[in-house]
Design an enzyme around this catalytic site. Structure first.
Site, PDB file in Angstrom:
ATOM      1  N   ASP A   1       0.937   0.738   1.602  1.00  0.00           N
ATOM      2  CA  ASP A   1       1.747  -0.597   2.311  1.00  0.00           C
ATOM      3  C   ASP A   1       1.948  -1.710   1.326  1.00  0.00           C
ATOM      4  OD1 ASP A   1       1.499   0.938   4.461  1.00  0.00           O
ATOM      5  OD2 ASP A   1       0.160  -0.473   5.584  1.00  0.00           O
TER       6      ASP A   1
ATOM      7  N   ASP B   1       4.599   0.531   6.502  1.00  0.00           N
ATOM      8  CA  ASP B   1       4.149  -0.049   7.696  1.00  0.00           C
ATOM      9  C   ASP B   1       5.782  -0.314   8.260  1.00  0.00           C
ATOM     10  OD1 ASP B   1       2.145  -0.734   9.457  1.00  0.00           O
ATOM     11  OD2 ASP B   1       2.407  -2.934   9.200  1.00  0.00           O
TER      12      ASP B   1
ATOM     13  N   HIS C   1       7.469  -1.342  11.729  1.00  0.00           N
ATOM     14  CA  HIS C   1       7.391  -1.535  13.267  1.00  0.00           C
ATOM     15  C   HIS C   1       8.798  -1.634  13.759  1.00  0.00           C
ATOM     16  CE1 HIS C   1       3.147  -1.529  12.896  1.00  0.00           C
ATOM     17  NE2 HIS C   1       3.022  -2.672  11.949  1.00  0.00           N
TER      18      HIS C   1
ATOM     19  N   HIS D   1       6.139  -8.643  11.319  1.00  0.00           N
ATOM     20  CA  HIS D   1       5.882  -8.075   9.878  1.00  0.00           C
ATOM     21  C   HIS D   1       6.394  -6.766   9.728  1.00  0.00           C
ATOM     22  CE1 HIS D   1       2.298  -6.601  11.479  1.00  0.00           C
ATOM     23  NE2 HIS D   1       2.289  -5.420  10.726  1.00  0.00           N
TER      24      HIS D   1
ATOM     25  N   LYS E   1       4.700   4.614   9.249  1.00  0.00           N
ATOM     26  CA  LYS E   1       3.633   4.389  10.297  1.00  0.00           C
ATOM     27  C   LYS E   1       3.578   3.225  10.991  1.00  0.00           C
ATOM     28  CE  LYS E   1       0.315   2.082   7.141  1.00  0.00           C
ATOM     29  NZ  LYS E   1       0.261   0.953   7.948  1.00  0.00           N
TER      30      LYS E   1
ATOM     31  N   CYS F   1      -5.370  -1.325   6.274  1.00  0.00           N
ATOM     32  CA  CYS F   1      -4.647   0.104   6.011  1.00  0.00           C
ATOM     33  C   CYS F   1      -5.360   0.758   4.879  1.00  0.00           C
ATOM     34  CB  CYS F   1      -3.361  -0.150   5.812  1.00  0.00           C
ATOM     35  SG  CYS F   1      -2.593  -0.929   7.457  1.00  0.00           S
TER      36      CYS F   1
HETATM   37  C1  VGL Z   1      -1.643  -4.074   7.981  1.00  0.00           C
HETATM   38  C2  VGL Z   1      -2.099  -5.359   9.458  1.00  0.00           C
HETATM   39  C3  VGL Z   1      -1.103  -5.063  10.071  1.00  0.00           C
HETATM   40  C4  VGL Z   1      -1.938  -3.229   6.631  1.00  0.00           C
HETATM   41  C5  VGL Z   1      -0.697  -3.413   8.596  1.00  0.00           C
HETATM   42  O1  VGL Z   1      -1.153  -2.798   5.710  1.00  0.00           O
HETATM   43  O2  VGL Z   1      -3.231  -3.199   6.012  1.00  0.00           O
HETATM   44  N1  VGL Z   1      -2.605  -4.809   8.415  1.00  0.00           N
HETATM   45  N2  VGL Z   1      -0.442  -4.021   9.829  1.00  0.00           N
HETATM   46 ZN    ZN Z   2       1.586  -3.575  10.744  1.00  0.00          ZN
END
Ligand code: VGL
Ligand code: ZN
Length: 205
Positions: free
Chosen positions: A8, A46, A48, A81, A106, A151
């Site tokens: 990420d 990430d 979404h 995010h 993901k 993550c």
């Molecule tokens: C993450 C919070 C929400 C991360 C991803 O990449 O650590 N943290 N989504």
């Molecule tokens: Zn996230």
């Protein structure tokens, strides 16, 4: 076979992003140098949908940082995010992305979050990362990225549980520390699980 997994490293997780991790951008030069030492480099992203239920904005009166229950699982509410196709979801521009063989997405299902690069938080669906590593006969997995206490931790724990010898390169990760001490707790938890915490110098000498 060794594999480096970039977790990420996206615009929203570095300063200026919507879920900025303190000093998140400082890992970039280090990660670029580490990539030179690996034949197989993978990344997670990430990814979404805009209506994802981990976003505080998608709950009436949802507060950022609030703990709720989502489909039977504990869930922290985050700022919006890493929305699919948005600038915030892109890998950070300074990363040498041409070295990355494959990117695993993901968090694509609106009803469940996915901190790990292997499975969602309910271990209901896999992203394909585990099978990919097995097909490539990977035995050692090295993990860098954001965020240490979410993550990175979840990805490392799953890698270790799947039987890969797992290393977390501590100085090439940064954490959220929603509560003070979360990063040290996460590092302890990983170590307890048998994961090795190393420094980039251990690989770059
Ligand atoms: C993450 C919070 C929400 C991360 C991803 O990449 O650590 N943290 N989504
Ligand atoms: Zn996230």
């Amino acid at each position: 076979m060794n594999c480096l997994i970039l977790v990420d490293i996206q615009n929203d997780f570095v300063p200026g992003g919507s879920l900025a991790v303190k000093e998140g951008d400082q890992i970039i030069p280090l990660v670029n140098r580490l990539m030179e030492s690996f034949d197989l480099i993978l990344a997670t992203q990430d990814w979404h949908p805009a209506d994802h239920k981990s976003f505080a904005a998608n709950h009436p009166e949802g507060q950022i940082g609030q703990q709720i229950e989502l489909d039977g699982l504990p869930q922290v509410l985050w700022p919006v995010h890493c929305v699919q196709e948005s600038f915030g979801a892109e890998l950070v521009a300074g990363l040498h992305t041409s070295h990355i063989q494959h990117i695993f997405h993901k968090g694509t299902d609106m009803d469940i979050d996915s901190y790990s690069g292997f499975f969602d938080n309910g271990q209901r669906k896999s992203t394909g990362l585990g099978n990919f590593l097995k097909e490539k006969q990977v035995e050692q997995v090295y993990i860098v990225g954001l965020a240490t206490d979410y993550c990175v931790k979840a990805t490392a724990l799953d890698a270790q549980n799947l039987g890969f010898r797992t290393y977390v390169i501590e100085d090439a990760c940064r954490g959220v520390n929603l509560q003070e001490g979360d990063v040290s707790k996460a590092l302890n938890e990983m170590q307890q699980a048998g994961i090795s915490l190393i420094q980039s110098q251990d690989l770059l000498r």
